[in-house]
Design a protein around this motif. Structure first.
Motif, short mmCIF file in Angstrom:
data_model
loop_
_atom_site.label_atom_id
_atom_site.label_comp_id
_atom_site.label_asym_id
_atom_site.label_seq_id
_atom_site.Cartn_x
_atom_site.Cartn_y
_atom_site.Cartn_z
N ARG A 4 8.53 12.97 20.41
CA ARG A 4 8.02 13.96 21.35
C ARG A 4 6.85 14.67 20.70
O ARG A 4 6.75 14.76 19.47
CB ARG A 4 9.12 14.95 21.75
CG ARG A 4 9.79 15.68 20.59
CD ARG A 4 10.90 16.62 21.09
NE ARG A 4 11.50 17.37 19.99
CZ ARG A 4 12.61 17.02 19.35
NH1 ARG A 4 13.25 15.92 19.69
NH2 ARG A 4 13.08 17.76 18.36
N GLY A 29 -11.45 12.80 14.09
CA GLY A 29 -11.18 14.23 14.09
C GLY A 29 -9.79 14.60 13.61
O GLY A 29 -9.27 15.66 13.95
N GLU A 88 -5.96 17.75 8.37
CA GLU A 88 -4.78 17.66 7.51
C GLU A 88 -3.55 17.17 8.29
O GLU A 88 -3.35 17.54 9.45
CB GLU A 88 -4.48 19.03 6.89
CG GLU A 88 -3.41 18.93 5.81
CD GLU A 88 -3.14 20.26 5.10
OE1 GLU A 88 -3.45 21.32 5.68
OE2 GLU A 88 -2.62 20.22 3.98
N ARG A 143 0.65 16.88 7.65
CA ARG A 143 1.78 17.20 6.77
C ARG A 143 3.01 16.48 7.32
O ARG A 143 3.28 16.52 8.54
CB ARG A 143 2.06 18.71 6.72
CG ARG A 143 0.87 19.54 6.34
CD ARG A 143 0.49 19.44 4.89
NE ARG A 143 1.31 20.27 4.03
CZ ARG A 143 1.21 20.24 2.69
NH1 ARG A 143 0.35 19.42 2.09
NH2 ARG A 143 1.97 21.01 1.96
N THR A 158 7.45 14.75 16.64
CA THR A 158 8.81 14.65 16.10
C THR A 158 9.37 13.29 16.46
O THR A 158 9.36 12.91 17.64
CB THR A 158 9.71 15.76 16.68
OG1 THR A 158 9.10 17.03 16.41
CG2 THR A 158 11.08 15.72 16.04
N LYS A 200 11.89 12.50 11.55
CA LYS A 200 10.68 12.86 10.82
C LYS A 200 9.82 13.75 11.69
O LYS A 200 9.87 13.67 12.93
CB LYS A 200 9.90 11.59 10.46
CG LYS A 200 10.62 10.68 9.48
CD LYS A 200 9.96 9.32 9.40
CE LYS A 200 10.32 8.47 10.62
NZ LYS A 200 9.80 7.09 10.56
N VAL A 201 9.05 14.59 11.04
CA VAL A 201 8.15 15.46 11.79
C VAL A 201 6.79 15.45 11.12
O VAL A 201 6.68 15.42 9.89
CB VAL A 201 8.75 16.89 11.92
CG1 VAL A 201 8.97 17.51 10.56
CG2 VAL A 201 7.92 17.77 12.79
N PHE A 202 5.77 15.41 11.95
CA PHE A 202 4.40 15.36 11.44
C PHE A 202 3.60 16.48 12.10
O PHE A 202 3.58 16.61 13.32
CB PHE A 202 3.75 14.00 11.77
CG PHE A 202 4.56 12.83 11.28
CD1 PHE A 202 4.50 12.44 9.96
CD2 PHE A 202 5.42 12.16 12.13
CE1 PHE A 202 5.27 11.38 9.48
CE2 PHE A 202 6.19 11.10 11.68
CZ PHE A 202 6.12 10.71 10.35
N GLU A 203 2.96 17.30 11.26
CA GLU A 203 2.08 18.36 11.77
C GLU A 203 0.65 17.94 11.51
O GLU A 203 0.27 17.70 10.35
CB GLU A 203 2.39 19.69 11.07
CG GLU A 203 3.80 20.21 11.37
CD GLU A 203 4.08 21.58 10.78
OE1 GLU A 203 5.21 22.08 10.95
OE2 GLU A 203 3.16 22.16 10.15
N LEU A 204 -0.15 17.86 12.56
CA LEU A 204 -1.52 17.36 12.44
C LEU A 204 -2.51 18.40 12.94
O LEU A 204 -2.30 19.02 13.99
CB LEU A 204 -1.72 16.09 13.29
CG LEU A 204 -0.94 14.84 12.91
CD1 LEU A 204 0.44 14.86 13.51
CD2 LEU A 204 -1.68 13.60 13.38
N ASP A 205 -3.59 18.57 12.19
CA ASP A 205 -4.72 19.37 12.66
C ASP A 205 -5.74 18.41 13.26
O ASP A 205 -6.27 17.54 12.56
CB ASP A 205 -5.35 20.16 11.51
CG ASP A 205 -4.46 21.32 11.08
OD1 ASP A 205 -3.85 21.95 11.96
OD2 ASP A 205 -4.37 21.58 9.86
N LEU A 206 -6.00 18.57 14.55
CA LEU A 206 -6.96 17.71 15.23
C LEU A 206 -8.20 18.51 15.60
O LEU A 206 -8.09 19.67 16.02
CB LEU A 206 -6.34 17.13 16.51
CG LEU A 206 -5.04 16.32 16.34
CD1 LEU A 206 -4.61 15.75 17.69
CD2 LEU A 206 -5.23 15.21 15.32
N GLY A 256 7.10 15.93 7.27
CA GLY A 256 8.36 16.58 6.91
C GLY A 256 9.54 15.86 7.53
O GLY A 256 9.41 14.74 8.05
N VAL A 260 13.29 16.32 9.88
CA VAL A 260 13.96 17.16 10.86
C VAL A 260 15.40 16.67 11.02
O VAL A 260 15.66 15.47 10.99
CB VAL A 260 13.17 17.17 12.19
CG1 VAL A 260 13.05 15.77 12.77
CG2 VAL A 260 13.78 18.12 13.20
N ILE A 265 2.41 18.80 16.85
CA ILE A 265 3.61 18.42 16.11
C ILE A 265 4.23 17.21 16.80
O ILE A 265 4.49 17.24 18.01
CB ILE A 265 4.62 19.58 16.04
CG1 ILE A 265 3.99 20.75 15.27
CG2 ILE A 265 5.91 19.14 15.38
CD1 ILE A 265 4.93 21.89 15.02
#
Lengths: 80, 80
Positions: free
Chosen positions: B75, A32, A35, A37, B6, B40-46, A39, A41, B4
């Motif tokens: 975190r 599940g 996407e 992304r 981080t 680094k930062v990661f944004e995930l759609d779950l 980045g 920080v 998110i």
């Protein structure tokens, strides 16, 4: 003041790192995952004690050094 | 849910990227820049819709893939 500058690829800009991570998470058995992304920080300690001036300085740092504003957007959070 | 993650270098771990940025900001004329830490930062759609399960999954992703917990901490924020 401490400020956090978060730099992300703009919507619509290809993010190969994010795609690789999404695939790797699938390979590890995570289900599940849509996407992803990726980045950067940056946490900065600034001598500036005025909140608005710290915000303005951080935004200028983002524009001039930390983000490539052609393909990346950034946001600033002032923690105080 | 959107989460998110981080990832930052642990306190005491050398952060050459952060140091280079601090120096570069000084060179650009920014005054009063103290320590800079780069992460680094990661944004995930779950697909997960349960907040606690999304948090737990993101923490496992951090441990297993996104952070090198020897030298980095991470975190998780669940945005909903």
């Amino acid at each position: 003041m401490r400020v956090i500058i978060t730099v992300m690829p703009k919507p619509g800009v290809l993010d190969p790192q994010g795609r690789a991570i999404a695939r790797a998470l699938g390979g590890l058995g995570f289900e599940g995952v849509g996407e992803v992304r990726a980045g950067k920080v940056f946490e900065l300690d600034l001598a500036e004690t005025d909140r608005e001036r710290a915000q303005a300085a951080a935004e200028e740092m983002g524009r001039r050094l930390l983000a490539n504003t052609v393909v990346e957007s950034f946001r600033v959070a002032v923690l105080g």
